[in-house]
Design an enzyme around this catalytic site. Sequence first.
Site, short mmCIF file in Angstrom:
data_model
loop_
_atom_site.label_atom_id
_atom_site.label_comp_id
_atom_site.label_asym_id
_atom_site.label_seq_id
_atom_site.Cartn_x
_atom_site.Cartn_y
_atom_site.Cartn_z
N HIS A 113 3.85 18.78 -38.83
CA HIS A 113 3.00 18.68 -39.89
C HIS A 113 3.04 17.26 -40.63
O HIS A 113 4.14 16.95 -41.05
CB HIS A 113 3.04 19.74 -41.15
CG HIS A 113 2.04 19.47 -42.36
ND1 HIS A 113 0.57 19.93 -42.00
CD2 HIS A 113 2.43 18.73 -43.71
CE1 HIS A 113 0.19 19.64 -43.30
NE2 HIS A 113 0.85 18.90 -44.04
N CYS A 114 2.10 16.37 -40.55
CA CYS A 114 2.15 14.88 -41.17
C CYS A 114 1.38 15.04 -42.42
O CYS A 114 0.32 15.22 -42.59
CB CYS A 114 1.44 13.93 -40.17
SG CYS A 114 1.47 12.54 -40.81
N PRO A 115 2.27 14.72 -43.47
CA PRO A 115 1.56 14.77 -44.84
C PRO A 115 0.91 13.31 -44.90
O PRO A 115 -0.10 13.35 -45.79
CB PRO A 115 2.72 14.66 -46.14
CG PRO A 115 3.97 14.08 -45.10
CD PRO A 115 3.73 14.65 -43.74
N ASN A 171 -2.37 14.65 -43.69
CA ASN A 171 -2.69 15.84 -44.28
C ASN A 171 -3.17 16.94 -43.07
O ASN A 171 -4.19 17.50 -43.21
CB ASN A 171 -3.78 15.80 -45.39
CG ASN A 171 -3.71 17.22 -46.05
OD1 ASN A 171 -2.71 17.87 -46.18
ND2 ASN A 171 -4.73 17.51 -46.75
N ASN A 172 -2.46 17.10 -41.99
CA ASN A 172 -2.70 17.88 -40.87
C ASN A 172 -1.48 18.16 -40.23
O ASN A 172 -0.67 17.37 -40.06
CB ASN A 172 -3.91 17.19 -40.10
CG ASN A 172 -4.68 18.11 -39.19
OD1 ASN A 172 -4.41 19.14 -39.35
ND2 ASN A 172 -5.75 17.51 -38.62
#
Length: 140
Positions: A4-6, A9-10
Amino acid sequence: MDHHCPWVNNCVGFGNYKYFMLFLFWTTVLCLFVVLSFIPFLSLDWKDSSSIFVLIVFIIASTFGVGLFFFTLSHVFLILKNQTTIESSYRNQDNNNIWDIGAFNNWVQVFGEDKFLWLLPLPTSLGNGIKFPRKDDVTA
């Protein structure tokens, strides 16, 4: 799923890994462009408020650029070894990765066969996201 990549946001996975890599690459290139563009303006009079702005932008772009460069490099390494971010944190670093079909083939799986489309955000990844080639499939 890769991770998950902040920042975007996905969750990053099969369907959007190429786009994530292009985001990293082009953002790194943008930071490099800003740093190189601002170098001639660094020797201006420091009493002027616009010179302070130039210095602040230069420092921010340099900092982000260096960080993004190494982050992009680490993901290129993961692509070449056909590992996800999660797998790289717990898998042994020996050569027992059954999904590693060779650096070039791993790269082609993510970016597609047409080299002219590698740096464009177009859907060129190979496969369906469910069944992936294995090392013994390629070498057999």
